[in-house]
Write a protein that holds these residues in place. Structure first.
Motif, PDB file in Angstrom:
ATOM      1  N   ALA B 219       0.836  -1.201   0.000  1.00  0.00           N
ATOM      2  CA  ALA B 219       0.000   0.000   0.000  1.00  0.00           C
ATOM      3  C   ALA B 219       0.870   1.249   0.000  1.00  0.00           C
ATOM      4  CB  ALA B 219      -0.934  -0.020   1.211  1.00  0.00           C
ATOM      5  N   THR B 220       1.977   1.189   0.777  1.00  0.00           N
ATOM      6  CA  THR B 220       2.897   2.313   0.827  1.00  0.00           C
ATOM      7  C   THR B 220       3.471   2.611  -0.563  1.00  0.00           C
ATOM      8  OG1 THR B 220       3.504   1.640   3.050  1.00  0.00           O
ATOM      9  CG2 THR B 220       4.977   3.209   1.955  1.00  0.00           C
ATOM     10  N   GLY B 227       3.566   1.414  -7.098  1.00  0.00           N
ATOM     11  CA  GLY B 227       2.886   0.125  -7.197  1.00  0.00           C
ATOM     12  C   GLY B 227       1.741   0.169  -8.184  1.00  0.00           C
ATOM     13  N   ALA B 228       0.538  -0.047  -7.650  1.00  0.00           N
ATOM     14  CA  ALA B 228      -0.647  -0.057  -8.507  1.00  0.00           C
ATOM     15  C   ALA B 228      -0.807   1.295  -9.198  1.00  0.00           C
ATOM     16  CB  ALA B 228      -1.881  -0.362  -7.665  1.00  0.00           C
ATOM     17  N   GLN B 229      -1.302   1.252 -10.435  1.00  0.00           N
ATOM     18  CA  GLN B 229      -1.465   2.480 -11.216  1.00  0.00           C
ATOM     19  C   GLN B 229      -2.955   2.736 -11.472  1.00  0.00           C
ATOM     20  OE1 GLN B 229       1.256   4.357 -11.997  1.00  0.00           O
ATOM     21  NE2 GLN B 229       2.439   2.854 -10.830  1.00  0.00           N
ATOM     22  N   GLY B 236      -3.899   1.607  -1.202  1.00  0.00           N
ATOM     23  CA  GLY B 236      -2.835   2.609  -1.040  1.00  0.00           C
ATOM     24  C   GLY B 236      -2.983   3.715  -2.071  1.00  0.00           C
ATOM     25  N   LEU B 237      -3.311   3.298  -3.286  1.00  0.00           N
ATOM     26  CA  LEU B 237      -3.507   4.269  -4.368  1.00  0.00           C
ATOM     27  C   LEU B 237      -4.723   5.143  -4.085  1.00  0.00           C
ATOM     28  CD1 LEU B 237      -2.464   5.134  -7.157  1.00  0.00           C
ATOM     29  CD2 LEU B 237      -4.057   3.505  -8.167  1.00  0.00           C
ATOM     30  N   MET B 238      -5.770   4.548  -3.525  1.00  0.00           N
ATOM     31  CA  MET B 238      -6.982   5.307  -3.179  1.00  0.00           C
ATOM     32  C   MET B 238      -6.666   6.391  -2.157  1.00  0.00           C
ATOM     33  SD  MET B 238     -10.110   2.583  -2.931  1.00  0.00           S
ATOM     34  CE  MET B 238     -11.310   3.837  -2.523  1.00  0.00           C
ATOM     35  N   VAL B 239      -5.852   6.038  -1.154  1.00  0.00           N
ATOM     36  CA  VAL B 239      -5.477   7.012  -0.129  1.00  0.00           C
ATOM     37  C   VAL B 239      -4.779   8.193  -0.804  1.00  0.00           C
ATOM     38  CG1 VAL B 239      -4.023   7.439   1.892  1.00  0.00           C
ATOM     39  CG2 VAL B 239      -5.282   5.297   1.704  1.00  0.00           C
ATOM     40  N   GLN B 240      -3.886   7.858  -1.727  1.00  0.00           N
ATOM     41  CA  GLN B 240      -3.121   8.911  -2.413  1.00  0.00           C
ATOM     42  C   GLN B 240      -4.039   9.796  -3.272  1.00  0.00           C
ATOM     43  OE1 GLN B 240      -1.804   8.728  -5.998  1.00  0.00           O
ATOM     44  NE2 GLN B 240      -0.938  10.752  -5.623  1.00  0.00           N
ATOM     45  N   GLU B 241      -4.956   9.160  -4.004  1.00  0.00           N
ATOM     46  CA  GLU B 241      -5.845   9.912  -4.882  1.00  0.00           C
ATOM     47  C   GLU B 241      -6.809  10.793  -4.104  1.00  0.00           C
ATOM     48  OE1 GLU B 241      -7.658   6.968  -7.382  1.00  0.00           O
ATOM     49  OE2 GLU B 241      -6.188   7.299  -8.981  1.00  0.00           O
ATOM     50  N   GLY B 242      -7.146  10.344  -2.894  1.00  0.00           N
ATOM     51  CA  GLY B 242      -8.108  11.096  -2.093  1.00  0.00           C
ATOM     52  C   GLY B 242      -7.515  12.324  -1.428  1.00  0.00           C
TER      53      GLY B 242
END
Lengths: 264, 284
Positions: B219-220, B227-229, B236-242
């Protein structure tokens, strides 16, 4: 030997003859090298120098290849001191024996079952224990299973490394009886490694006394025990608790003996 | 004085009674796994369904966890994201376990120079910060979920190798291994058929605890963009996008996936610790 530590000669010029069905006791105190001799015999340890010869053939060489290992397994087997530790806790009695049998010959189905039952009979393990796991067995049953497993490859020599030392006296007697039967019926030679003179007397024809890696006395059990020649053997015999036994006196004689040895 | 005696300190036999915390955590994990598996059927929206009329919606009846900057339903995204977020650490651990168990067993069995060499290699890996190592691997092989998993697997392998080596040494000192050798079983066979299965309960307990750590690490990496795109809904990506919404007061797009990550990691650890306690109890 580790670096920086003085090398200890654990076993030195140990040599003995064993006829089929004969039994030799190897006695000595802790650290006298008797276990090292046993482990070198079965190939668990390699001598730093010198050789291990059995029937004139060098056994010290670590034999590679399935055929070599199989042949060796059919010559010598070993029973260990700790009955629980020497059994794979994941395997039931039948799996344990089946595994050992299949290593030697490709038995299957009924044939395998018969061979397993036969092995269990020869060490007097009740057939109802067939699917028991080691933790469900008693100490004596575990050790009998370990003996049965060792017999699976029909070895010519069975090395017993303190095999009854961890068992209580009544169980000890059962195991010794089983061993005597096996010796008589199968003609297997036994090498009995023990610190216990009473046990040696019970199962052995001949005895070898070891002290600090050296064999110091060898002969027929009754001769050696009744008429010991070497000071150490005398000391060992007098150390056995019995009537009129005085621990202080034994300790004093022991100190005297060690002093003499260090001067020599 | 009472005549009856109560055994206050009598040892309680632990069979199924794991305690409320364990049961709650296990229940939660089962729920999360079910959610991941059944996502296409139970999610109210598709994870990538954009709805510009419902941007930054607060949690409510229509959208359980609200919506994000594109009007996508957070709850559906968390459900679908559970798949990638849970399978990732699983793959990573599988890879790291194969490597680690191999190295650890080899080191324990062979001893001597092999052990020393492997110990030095694992020491170097230990000394090197894990995340830095991973970023280095990603810098070389490019970003993406596969590289992230591979890189983390390489970073985790030494940890598992060290653990395996220590339990393998304890196991090898037991005479049943000697018994197999005397029977003429070959070394690789002893290791594969008897040694590793005997180590597996202890290993399994350890791996469950590592799973939580792996999930967090992945997630980090996704949070950092390695990681995931997008348009993946990995947590983890959701946290970043939010993040963008936080300044505007929209906490849910970050909070929902963040809380789920935290809850899953805590739950896995509680279950894992209990499980490894249970599995390591040696039968008498």
């Amino acid at each position: 030997m580790g670096k920086g530590r003085p090398a200890v000669v654990a076993a030195n010029k140990v040599s003995f003859d064993l006829a089929p069905g004969e039994s030799l006791g190897l006695v000595g105190e802790s650290g006298s090298g008797k276990t090292t001799v046993a482990r070198m015999l079965v190939g668990l340890e390699t001598p730093d120098s010198g050789s291990v010869e059995i029937a004139g053939r060098d056994r010290a060489l670590n034999r590679r290849g399935a055929a070599g290992r199989k042949e060796r397994a059919a010559e010598i087997q070993m029973v260990f001191q700790d009955p629980y530790g020497s059994l794979d806790r994941r395997l039931s009695v039948s799996q344990c024996l089946g595994q050992a049998l299949k290593l030697q010959s490709p038995l299957r189905g009924d044939e395998l079952q018969r061979a397993i039952t036969e092995l269990m009979n020869s060490v007097r393990l009740e057939p109802r224990l067939l699917s028991s796991f080691p933790h469900q067995l008693s100490g004596g049953q575990r050790q009998r299973l370990a003996i049965a497993r060792a017999l699976a490859s029909s070895p010519k020599l069975l090395v017993l490394d303190e095999a009854v030392s961890a068992l209580d006296v009544s169980v000890q007697a059962q195991i010794l009886q089983v061993l005597n039967e096996i010796r008589a019926e199968r003609g297997i030679a036994l090498l009995f490694v023990s610190h216990d003179l009473a046990v040696i007397q019970e199962v052995s024809d001949k005895v070898m006394v070891m002290y600090r890696g050296d064999p110091i006395e060898q002969g027929i059990v009754s001769d050696v025990l009744q008429n010991p020649q070497h000071d150490y053997t005398k000391l060992l015999i007098s150390s056995v608790p019995g009537l009129g036994w005085d621990p202080d006196e034994v300790m004093a004689r022991r100190r005297e003996f060690d002093l003499l040895q260090s001067v020599r | 004085m009472s005549t009856s005696t109560t055994l206050i300190n009598a040892p309680r036999k632990r069979t199924m009674g794991y305690g409320a915390a364990f049961n709650t955590c296990l229940g939660f994990l089962v729920l999360v796994i079910l959610g991941a598996v059944l996502a296409p059927w139970i999610a109210p929206y598709a994870p990538d369904e954009i709805d510009f009329s419902a941007i930054w919606t607060s949690p409510g009846a229509g959208h359980l966890f609200g919506t994000d900057q594109l009007g996508r339903d957070i709850f559906s995204r968390v459900l679908f994201g559970a798949r990638e977020s849970l399978i990732g650490p699983l793959l990573l651990l599988a890879l790291a376990t194969v490597l680690g168990v191999l190295i650890g067993t080899l080191a324990a069995w062979h001893g001597g120079w092999v052990d020393t060499l492997l110990a030095r290699i694992t020491d170097v890996m230990f000394a090197f910060p894990g995340l830095l190592f991973v970023v280095l691997v990603i810098a070389v092989f490019g970003k993406g979920p596969a590289t992230a998993i591979l890189a983390l697997a390489l970073a985790y392998a030494p940890v598992i190798a060290k653990f395996t080596r220590s339990i393998a040494l304890a196991e090898l000192s037991r005479p049943y291994i000697d018994a197999y050798r005397i029977q003429g079983v070959s070394a690789p066979m002893i290791c594969l058929r008897y040694l590793i299965p005997n180590m597996s309960p202890a290993l399994l307990g350890y791996l469950v605890v590592l799973f939580g750590e792996g999930l967090m690490s992945l997630a980090t990496l996704s949070f950092l963009g390695f990681g995931a795109q997008p348009p993946s809904s990995e947590w983890g990506l959701m946290v970043q996008e939010g993040q963008a919404g936080i300044i505007q007061g929209h906490l849910w797009p970050t909070l929902a996936p963040g809380l789920v990550i935290a809850a899953v990691v805590v739950a896995v650890n509680i279950v894992g610790v209990r499980l490894s306690d249970q599995l390591n109890v040696k039968k008498p």
